[in-house]
Design an enzyme around this catalytic site. Structure first.
Site, mmCIF file in Angstrom:
data_model
loop_
_atom_site.group_PDB
_atom_site.id
_atom_site.type_symbol
_atom_site.label_atom_id
_atom_site.label_comp_id
_atom_site.label_asym_id
_atom_site.label_seq_id
_atom_site.Cartn_x
_atom_site.Cartn_y
_atom_site.Cartn_z
ATOM 1 N N LEU A 357 0.812 -1.221 0.000
ATOM 2 C CA LEU A 357 0.000 0.000 0.000
ATOM 3 C C LEU A 357 0.847 1.272 0.000
ATOM 4 O O LEU A 357 0.303 2.386 -0.014
ATOM 5 C CB LEU A 357 -0.952 0.008 1.213
ATOM 6 C CG LEU A 357 -2.358 -0.570 0.963
ATOM 7 C CD1 LEU A 357 -2.316 -2.045 0.598
ATOM 8 C CD2 LEU A 357 -3.246 -0.371 2.184
ATOM 9 N N GLU A 382 -0.686 -14.720 25.304
ATOM 10 C CA GLU A 382 -1.113 -16.133 25.222
ATOM 11 C C GLU A 382 0.058 -17.048 24.879
ATOM 12 O O GLU A 382 -0.091 -18.017 24.135
ATOM 13 C CB GLU A 382 -2.210 -16.300 24.168
ATOM 14 C CG GLU A 382 -3.495 -15.602 24.523
ATOM 15 C CD GLU A 382 -4.320 -16.383 25.517
ATOM 16 O OE1 GLU A 382 -3.890 -17.467 25.955
ATOM 17 O OE2 GLU A 382 -5.403 -15.880 25.876
HETATM 18 P P1 TGC Z 1 4.575 -27.246 33.058
HETATM 19 O O1 TGC Z 1 5.360 -27.996 34.096
HETATM 20 O O2 TGC Z 1 4.858 -27.495 31.627
HETATM 21 O O3 TGC Z 1 3.028 -27.466 33.334
HETATM 22 C C1 TGC Z 1 2.428 -27.255 34.593
HETATM 23 C C2 TGC Z 1 1.097 -27.999 34.582
HETATM 24 O O4 TGC Z 1 0.234 -27.426 33.599
HETATM 25 C C3 TGC Z 1 -0.098 -28.406 32.581
HETATM 26 N N1 TGC Z 1 -0.081 -27.698 31.280
HETATM 27 C C4 TGC Z 1 -1.173 -27.457 30.567
HETATM 28 N N2 TGC Z 1 -2.450 -27.789 30.748
HETATM 29 C C5 TGC Z 1 -3.337 -27.378 29.816
HETATM 30 N N3 TGC Z 1 -2.993 -26.641 28.755
HETATM 31 C C6 TGC Z 1 -1.715 -26.265 28.536
HETATM 32 N N4 TGC Z 1 -1.392 -25.523 27.484
HETATM 33 C C7 TGC Z 1 -0.734 -26.685 29.460
HETATM 34 N N5 TGC Z 1 0.607 -26.512 29.562
HETATM 35 C C8 TGC Z 1 0.991 -27.149 30.687
HETATM 36 C C9 TGC Z 1 0.966 -29.463 32.711
HETATM 37 O O5 TGC Z 1 0.494 -30.697 32.233
HETATM 38 C C10 TGC Z 1 1.211 -29.464 34.197
HETATM 39 O O6 TGC Z 1 0.106 -30.131 34.817
HETATM 40 P P2 TGC Z 1 0.308 -31.029 36.129
HETATM 41 O O7 TGC Z 1 -1.070 -31.491 36.464
HETATM 42 O O8 TGC Z 1 1.246 -32.145 35.694
HETATM 43 O O9 TGC Z 1 0.932 -30.137 37.150
HETATM 44 O O10 TGC Z 1 4.739 -25.700 33.407
HETATM 45 P P3 TGC Z 1 5.974 -24.758 33.275
HETATM 46 O O11 TGC Z 1 6.039 -23.943 34.517
HETATM 47 O O12 TGC Z 1 7.194 -25.534 32.833
HETATM 48 O O13 TGC Z 1 5.539 -23.758 32.107
HETATM 49 C C11 TGC Z 1 5.346 -24.165 30.822
HETATM 50 C C12 TGC Z 1 5.038 -22.932 29.926
HETATM 51 C C13 TGC Z 1 6.237 -22.023 29.774
HETATM 52 C C14 TGC Z 1 4.648 -23.505 28.578
HETATM 53 C C15 TGC Z 1 3.868 -22.137 30.529
HETATM 54 O O14 TGC Z 1 4.226 -21.527 31.723
HETATM 55 C C16 TGC Z 1 3.345 -21.091 29.581
HETATM 56 O O15 TGC Z 1 2.500 -21.410 28.755
HETATM 57 N N6 TGC Z 1 3.796 -19.809 29.680
HETATM 58 C C17 TGC Z 1 3.221 -18.709 28.918
HETATM 59 C C18 TGC Z 1 2.280 -17.944 29.787
HETATM 60 C C19 TGC Z 1 1.136 -17.357 29.000
HETATM 61 O O16 TGC Z 1 0.783 -17.782 27.927
HETATM 62 N N7 TGC Z 1 0.481 -16.378 29.581
HETATM 63 C C20 TGC Z 1 -0.699 -15.831 28.984
HETATM 64 C C21 TGC Z 1 -1.422 -14.957 29.974
HETATM 65 S S1 TGC Z 1 -3.102 -14.680 29.560
HETATM 66 C C22 TGC Z 1 -3.067 -13.760 28.194
HETATM 67 O O17 TGC Z 1 -2.091 -13.483 27.590
HETATM 68 C C23 TGC Z 1 -4.380 -13.309 27.748
HETATM 69 S S2 TGC Z 1 -4.381 -12.350 26.364
HETATM 70 C C24 TGC Z 1 -6.032 -12.241 26.233
HETATM 71 C C25 TGC Z 1 -6.543 -11.583 25.047
HETATM 72 O O18 TGC Z 1 -6.685 -10.324 25.105
HETATM 73 O O19 TGC Z 1 -6.901 -12.274 24.063
HETATM 74 P P1 FAD Z 2 8.546 -11.889 29.144
HETATM 75 O O1 FAD Z 2 8.051 -13.188 29.653
HETATM 76 O O2 FAD Z 2 9.402 -11.075 30.045
HETATM 77 O O3 FAD Z 2 9.303 -12.131 27.773
HETATM 78 C C1 FAD Z 2 10.233 -11.206 27.222
HETATM 79 C C2 FAD Z 2 10.981 -11.869 26.072
HETATM 80 O O4 FAD Z 2 11.703 -12.995 26.584
HETATM 81 C C3 FAD Z 2 10.054 -12.437 24.990
HETATM 82 O O5 FAD Z 2 10.629 -12.275 23.731
HETATM 83 C C4 FAD Z 2 9.987 -13.910 25.342
HETATM 84 O O6 FAD Z 2 9.672 -14.716 24.216
HETATM 85 C C5 FAD Z 2 11.405 -14.144 25.810
HETATM 86 N N1 FAD Z 2 11.538 -15.337 26.634
HETATM 87 C C6 FAD Z 2 10.786 -15.703 27.704
HETATM 88 N N2 FAD Z 2 11.207 -16.893 28.177
HETATM 89 C C7 FAD Z 2 12.239 -17.277 27.395
HETATM 90 C C8 FAD Z 2 13.106 -18.415 27.381
HETATM 91 N N3 FAD Z 2 12.945 -19.404 28.253
HETATM 92 N N4 FAD Z 2 14.073 -18.475 26.445
HETATM 93 C C9 FAD Z 2 14.224 -17.470 25.531
HETATM 94 N N5 FAD Z 2 13.442 -16.377 25.492
HETATM 95 C C10 FAD Z 2 12.460 -16.284 26.423
HETATM 96 N N6 FAD Z 2 -2.044 -11.526 30.576
HETATM 97 C C11 FAD Z 2 -3.074 -11.936 31.378
HETATM 98 O O7 FAD Z 2 -2.864 -12.647 32.358
HETATM 99 N N7 FAD Z 2 -4.372 -11.574 31.083
HETATM 100 C C12 FAD Z 2 -4.682 -10.796 30.010
HETATM 101 O O8 FAD Z 2 -5.861 -10.521 29.784
HETATM 102 C C13 FAD Z 2 -3.611 -10.322 29.188
HETATM 103 N N8 FAD Z 2 -3.877 -9.478 28.157
HETATM 104 C C14 FAD Z 2 -2.826 -8.879 27.490
HETATM 105 C C15 FAD Z 2 -3.081 -7.859 26.571
HETATM 106 C C16 FAD Z 2 -2.029 -7.192 25.953
HETATM 107 C C17 FAD Z 2 -2.311 -6.047 25.027
HETATM 108 C C18 FAD Z 2 -0.688 -7.615 26.193
HETATM 109 C C19 FAD Z 2 0.475 -6.951 25.519
HETATM 110 C C20 FAD Z 2 -0.443 -8.640 27.071
HETATM 111 C C21 FAD Z 2 -1.489 -9.268 27.752
HETATM 112 N N9 FAD Z 2 -1.251 -10.250 28.730
HETATM 113 C C22 FAD Z 2 -2.279 -10.717 29.510
HETATM 114 C C23 FAD Z 2 0.118 -10.568 29.124
HETATM 115 C C24 FAD Z 2 0.839 -11.501 28.159
HETATM 116 O O9 FAD Z 2 0.371 -12.799 28.278
HETATM 117 C C25 FAD Z 2 2.342 -11.415 28.468
HETATM 118 O O10 FAD Z 2 2.779 -10.151 28.004
HETATM 119 C C26 FAD Z 2 3.117 -12.535 27.808
HETATM 120 O O11 FAD Z 2 2.813 -13.774 28.405
HETATM 121 C C27 FAD Z 2 4.655 -12.302 27.880
HETATM 122 O O12 FAD Z 2 5.054 -11.988 29.174
HETATM 123 P P2 FAD Z 2 5.981 -10.711 29.442
HETATM 124 O O13 FAD Z 2 5.328 -9.538 28.799
HETATM 125 O O14 FAD Z 2 6.229 -10.655 30.893
HETATM 126 O O15 FAD Z 2 7.310 -10.995 28.655
#
Ligand code: TGC
Ligand code: FAD
Length: 402
Positions: A357, A382
């Protein structure tokens, strides 16, 4: 008279539905799935697209939108009808996400949080009275919900959370800070995850946001997801009754909710990607350059072809994952692959469209840069792209490299 093969029609620019359904997935959806998709599509074309550029520039999520989503049946679509949902399939939920994110990722964020991160945990882990009290109100958007997992020092590693809960008689006391919380300051209820001070395990609570000690402050400096509310939550000795505790323990609780929302994102981002592809295809047809439309240039066609292939492959992946999910086979690693790769495909498409664009591509009169900037958030929340890469690495090797 001799019969001959039908004459192929002259090539014409592909229509919207042709671009979005190159491999004829449409025929595989049920009539209910098509109905849900079409009603959301009409809503997005009529009520979101004409306004979204302005809302995004103003950093505004209109307060009346949730009720409109509710009236259309867009919230908690997979939750059974007895709790106010539509009892629809995972594929229907995916299609709904794709249509709403065609409008804007912030709109889809609202739907994801309300449906997958608030209604799902109440449905999966809440006691019956909690379900009856909150699910119908959340489905109609009479009540808005948010999900508090991330903290200032615990994002990718939620196990490092500092928020604490302590049981005192029939109540719990919560203290901590949650950051980056979608819909945080507009929510009536917050699903909050906290570590039990005495047992060390992670617990979930449904916290009413008018409880004493609860407050929320919006993050105003975003250059992405501008038409979405993102807040910080403060919990200062907030009291929650035992009846509002979710019946799940450990990180499995919040991560199981993320599995639902990430699935929806894998579909949703295709909407943003196709919006960019369609916009770019229409633009290059009308834009003259060196004596012909841009559309006639080989490198422009190559760029469009890459977008088209990426998004089509993403659609096949999302469709198949949806049918697997309906059989309970949406393993976290499968969902990680779909979330990671479809976000990548959509981001590539948005960046390519922005480029095609030219100067117009940096204005919000077109969608490309808005989608591109929104998708930077989607790549981070996520589970970041890196987190999902490491989930896949662990799936292949068995080694945990986090
Ligand atoms: P790990 O030891 O791998 O697992 C702990 C326990 O959790 C179970 N599990 C899951 N269960 C369901 N779904 C999944 N995707 C699962 N992943 C793991 C696992 O089986 C275990 O269960 P149990 O019963 O054996 O204890 O845990 P870890 O501490 O090594 O962490 C793994 C890792 C890094 C993948 C996890 O911490 C992770 O996914 N980190 C990313 C955090 C994240 O995605 N945060 C998002 C916050 S919410 C958000 O962003 C909303 S945005 C909303 C919007 O506006 O759309
Ligand atoms: P960090 O975890 O500090 O990561 C920083 C950098 O390090 C990234 O590049 C990451 O990939 C890298 N990194 C992390 N671990 C490793 C590793 N082991 N090895 C190498 N690199 C690594 N959360 C909620 O709970 N609820 C919500 O509703 C929600 N809504 C959101 C809406 C918006 C607009 C945004 C921006 C975020 C939202 N989040 C929410 C939070 C979101 O899930 C986090 O921002 C996300 O999980 C990353 O965490 P952080 O920002 O602390 O980054």
């Amino acid at each position: 008279m001799t019969t001959s093969a039908p004459t192929p029609t002259a090539p014409t620019p592909a229509t919207t539905s042709a671009l979005q359904d190159f491999f004829e997935l449409d025929a595989l959806y049920t009539s209910e799935e098509r109905l849900i998709r079409d009603s959301v599509r009409e809503f997005v074309r009529g009520e979101i697209l004409p306004e979204i550029g302005e809302w995004w520039q103003e950093g505004r999520f209109p307060a009346d939108l949730p009720q409109k989503f509710g009236a259309l049946g867009m919230l908690g679509v997979t939750i059974p009808e007895e709790y106010g949902g539509a009892g629809a399939s995972a594929t229907a939920y995916g299609l709904l996400n794709r249509e709403i994110e065609y409008g804007d990722s912030g709109m889809r964020s609202f739907v994801s949080v309300q449906s997958s991160l608030v209604m799902y945990p109440i449905f999966a882990y809440g006691r019956e009275a909690l379900k009856r009290e909150w699910l119908p109100r959340l489905a109609s958007a009479e009540a808005i919900g948010c999900f508090g997992l991330t903290e200032p020092d615990a994002g990718s590693d939620p196990g490092n959370m500092r928020t604490r809960c302590r049981r005192v008689g029939d109540e719990w006391v919560l203290n901590g800070v949650k950051r980056w919380i979608t819909s945080g300051s507009t929510a009536h209820v917050a699903v909050v995850w906290a570590r039990d001070e005495s047992e060390g395990t992670v617990r979930g609570f449904l916290v009413e946001t008018d409880a004493g000690g609860f407050s929320a402050l919006d993050i105003k400096t975003k250059a992405s997801m501008r038409a979405s509310v993102t807040s910080e939550l403060y919990l200062d000795d907030v009291i929650v009754p035992e009846a509002s505790r979710l019946e799940v323990q450990g990180l499995r609780g919040p991560l199981s909710c993320l599995n639902q929302a990430r699935y929806g994102i894998a579909w949703g981002v295709l909407g943003a990607g196709f919006a960019c592809l369609e916009e770019a295809a229409a633009y290059v047809e009308d834009r003259p350059v060196f004596g012909m439309p841009l559309a006639g240039k080989q490198l422009v066609q190559a760029s469009l072809a890459d977008m088209f292939s990426d998004l089509t492959k993403g659609s096949l992946l999302a469709y198949h994952l949806g049918r697997l999910k309906e059989q309970g086979k949406d393993t976290p690693a499968r969902v990680s692959m779909a979330k990671r790769d479809n976000v990548r495909a959509a981001l590539r498409a948005a960046r390519a469209a922005r480029d095609l664009l030219g100067g117009n591509g940096i204005t919000t009169e077109y969608g490309a840069i808005r989608h591109m900037l929104n998708l930077e958030t989607v790549s981070t929340y996520e589970g970041t792209d890196t987190v999902h890469t490491l989930v896949l690495g662990r799936e292949i090797t068995g080694h945990n490299a986090f």
